[in-house]
Scaffold this active site. Structure first.
Site, short mmCIF file in Angstrom:
data_model
loop_
_atom_site.label_atom_id
_atom_site.label_comp_id
_atom_site.label_asym_id
_atom_site.label_seq_id
_atom_site.Cartn_x
_atom_site.Cartn_y
_atom_site.Cartn_z
CG PHE A 47 -1.92 -1.16 1.15
CD1 PHE A 47 -2.72 -1.35 0.03
CD2 PHE A 47 -2.00 -2.06 2.20
CE1 PHE A 47 -3.61 -2.43 -0.04
CE2 PHE A 47 -2.88 -3.13 2.14
CZ PHE A 47 -3.68 -3.32 1.02
CB SER A 204 2.02 19.75 -7.53
OG SER A 204 0.69 19.29 -7.50
CG HIS A 209 -0.43 20.02 -11.17
ND1 HIS A 209 0.51 20.92 -10.76
CD2 HIS A 209 -1.54 20.29 -10.46
CE1 HIS A 209 -0.01 21.70 -9.82
NE2 HIS A 209 -1.26 21.32 -9.62
NE ARG A 240 11.08 1.23 9.79
CZ ARG A 240 9.93 0.63 10.00
NH1 ARG A 240 9.21 0.19 8.99
NH2 ARG A 240 9.47 0.46 11.22
CG ASN A 267 2.92 9.39 7.42
OD1 ASN A 267 3.45 9.31 6.30
ND2 ASN A 267 2.00 8.55 7.82
NE ARG A 269 4.68 6.39 5.62
CZ ARG A 269 4.58 5.28 6.33
NH1 ARG A 269 5.54 4.38 6.28
NH2 ARG A 269 3.54 5.07 7.10
C1 LIG Z 1 3.03 26.89 -7.58
C2 LIG Z 1 2.45 25.81 -6.73
N1 LIG Z 1 3.11 25.41 -5.63
C3 LIG Z 1 2.63 24.44 -4.84
C4 LIG Z 1 1.44 23.79 -5.14
C5 LIG Z 1 0.92 22.74 -4.21
O1 LIG Z 1 0.71 21.50 -4.84
P1 LIG Z 1 -0.40 20.49 -4.29
O2 LIG Z 1 -1.73 20.98 -4.73
O3 LIG Z 1 -0.03 19.19 -4.92
O4 LIG Z 1 -0.27 20.45 -2.83
C6 LIG Z 1 0.72 24.17 -6.26
C7 LIG Z 1 -0.55 23.53 -6.59
O5 LIG Z 1 -1.15 23.74 -7.60
C8 LIG Z 1 1.23 25.21 -7.08
O6 LIG Z 1 0.55 25.62 -8.15
#
Ligand SMILES: Cc1ncc(COP(=O)(O)O)c(C=O)c1O
Length: 418
Positions: A47, A204, A209, A240, A267, A269
C-alpha cells in the site's frame, strides 16, 4: 488487458464525466493502462512506499537529469514543506534558522508561502512581472538583507523564471534556491529543464497538473545529502530509507534500528497506487505538453490582433513554456471589466478562475503569519484585479480550441473591439 475489464472501464468512465462546463479548467488524463496498473497495484497488497513509488522516483529524476534524487510525497505542498525543512535540518552553520528570510513572489500558490512560515522563516513577498507573471528579478536584490537565506522562485503557470539571473544573485549572496516547479513539468529555461538549476526542486502531481497521481508531489536535489534528509523527513524522521543508516545505527546500539528516529519528521508518504500512476503517466508527459503548446499557439494566432485590450501568455525566446493553464489579462485600455468577460465565458460553459491566489498578501491568512513585502506589489495587485485563467489541457482539441477563441471574439465584438 482483459476485454471485460476494458468494457467495464469505458462504461464507468463515461458515467463519471460530470463537469457542468464544456471547457473545464482541468480534466483527468488517466487512461486504461493507468487504471489497470493502479488497480493491480492496489490488489498487490503493497500500500505505501514500495517498488512503484521507487520506480516513479527514479524515472522522474532521470527525466529531469537529477539522477536518483527523487523523494515522492503526498502533495506538492508537502514537497515545499520538506524542501524548506531540509534546509532547516542541515547541520552546518548555513542551515535555515528561525527568523531567516526567504524571498518568493507575491503571485503564487498559498503553499509556496505558508511552509516558509511553518519552518520558522519569514516569507518576503516580491512583485511579479505583469507579462510573464513570474518573480521580477530586479526586485530580488532589493529584498536581500542580512537575514536572507533562500530564494524560492515559482515557474508560474509553466513559464520558466529568469534562472540565470536568479542563480547569479544566489551565488553572489550565498543563498539557497528552491525552485517551485509545481506548475512547470518539462518547462525549459534556455533549453534546460526547470528544477535542475537550484539546490532543491518541488513538483505537484495533483489532477490539474501536466501528469497526475491524483494527489502527489516530489522533491529533488543535486545534493545527495539533501535528498537523504528529505527521505527521512517524509517518513517520521526514521532512518529506514537513509542510505547511510549503518553509521547512525552503530552510534545508537540500544535503539531498535527499525524504530530509530533521526530527525523531527512528518508522515507525508505517498501510496503505491500514486507511485504506479506516476510511472504510467510519465511516458505521456511530452505528448501532454505538446497538446498544451498547440492549444496556446492556436489561441495566440487567433487572438493576438486583440492584444491592445487583452494580454496573452508570453515567454522569452528560447524557453519552453508548458502552459499549466491559459492566462488572460485585461490591458490597461480594455473598455470592459474582467467580471463582464468572465461572466460571459462562464455562461458559455468556459470555466474560469483567478491566477492562483492573485496577490497573496491581500489574503486574511497573511495577517496570521509574519511576512514582509518589497514595495507595494503593484503588478501583483494588477493581476489580482484584471487577470484570470481558463483551461489548457489534454481534453482540448480543435473543436474546443475554436469554440474558446470564437466565444472570446464574440464577446470582444459585442463590446466594440475589432
Ligand atoms: C506553484 C504551486 N506550488 C505548490 C502547489 C501545491 O501543490 P499540491 O496541490 O499538490 O499540494 C501548487 C498547486 O497547484 C502550485 O501551483
Amino acid at each position: 488487458m482483459n476485454s471485460d475489464f476494458s468494457e467495464f472501464l469505458s462504461k464507468y468512465l463515461q458515467k463519471s464525466k460530470n463537469s457542468k462546463y464544456s471547457i473545464p479548467l482541468a480534466q483527468p488524463t488517466f487512461d486504461n493502462l493507468d487504471y489497470e496498473q493502479g488497480i493491480k497495484t492496489f490488489l498487490s497488497g503493497n500500500f505505501t512506499m514500495g517498488k512503484k513509488v521507487q520506480e516513479f522516483e527514479k524515472k522522474f529524476a532521470k527525466y529531469l537529469g537529477l539522477n536518483d534524487s527523487g523523494v515522492m510525497l503526498n502533495s506538492g505542498s508537502s514537497a515545499n514543506l520538506v524542501a524548506l525543512s531540509v534546509l532547516k535540518n542541515l547541520e552546518d552553520k548555513d542551515r535555515l534558522k528561525q527568523g531567516d528570510e526567504v524571498i518568493t513572489p507575491a503571485v503564487t500558490w498559498a503553499t509556496t508561502v505558508f511552509p516558509i512560515s511553518m519552518v520558522g522563516a519569514t516569507p518576503v513577498l516580491v512583485d511579479v512581472e505583469k507579462n510573464s507573471y513570474n518573480i521580477d528579478v530586479e526586485q530580488i536584490e532589493k529584498s536581500i538583507t542580512k537575514k536572507t537565506k533562500a530564494i524560492m522562485p515559482v515557474h508560474l503557470l509553466g513559464n520558466p523564471c529568469k534562472m540565470d539571473v536568479i542563480m547569479e544573485i544566489a551565488k553572489k549572496h550565498n543563498l539557497y534556491v528552491i525552485e517551485d516547479c509545481c506548475e512547470a513539468h518539462g518547462a525549459k529555461y534556455k533549453g534546460r529543464k526547470v528544477g535542475s538549476f537550484g539546490d532543491l526542486a518541488t513538483f505537484s502531481f495533483f489532477v490539474s497538473h501536466h501528469i497526475s497521481t491524483m494527489e502527489g508531489g516530489m522533491v529533488l536535489s543535486k545534493n545527495n545529502k539533501f535528498s537523504e534528509i528529505a527521505r527521512s523527513l517524509r517518513a517520521f524522521g526514521w532512518i529506514r530509507e537513509i542510505k547511510q543508516k549503518k553509521n547512525i545505527e552503530k552510534t545508537y546500539p540500544d535503539i531498535d534500528p527499525r524504530f530509530l528516529f533521526y530527525l523531527p519528521g512528518f508522515n507525508l508518504r505517498p501510496t503505491e497506487i500514486q507511485g504506479s500512476l506516476g510511472a504510467t503517466q510519465l511516458p505521456k508527459l511530452e505528448k501532454f505538453i505538446e497538446k498544451r503548446i498547440k492549444n496556446n499557439n492556436y489561441w495566440k494566432k487567433k487572438l493576438s490582433k486583440y492584444e491592445h485590450v487583452i494580454n496573452l501568455p508570453n515567454t522569452e525566446k528560447g524557453n519552453r513554456h508548458v502552459y499549466f493553464a491559459y492566462a488572460i489579462s485585461l490591458g490597461e485600455k480594455a473598455p470592459f471589466s474582467r467580471k463582464k468577460l468572465v461572466t460571459y465565458l462562464e455562461k458559455k460553459g468556459i470555466e474560469t478562475r483567478p491566477v492562483m491566489t492573485g496577490n497573496i498578501s491581500l489574503h486574511p491568512a497573511l495577517q496570521k503569519i509574519k511576512h514582509k513585502k518589497t514595495g507595494r506589489l503593484p503588478n501583483s495587485t494588477y493581476i489580482n484585479n484584471n487577470s484570470f485563467l481558463i483551461g489548457n489541457h489534454e481534453g482540448i482539441d480543435q473543436k474546443e480550441r475554436e469554440y474558446v477563441s470564437n466565444v472570446i471574439e464574440e464577446f470582444l465584438k459585442q463590446n466594440g473591439i475589432s
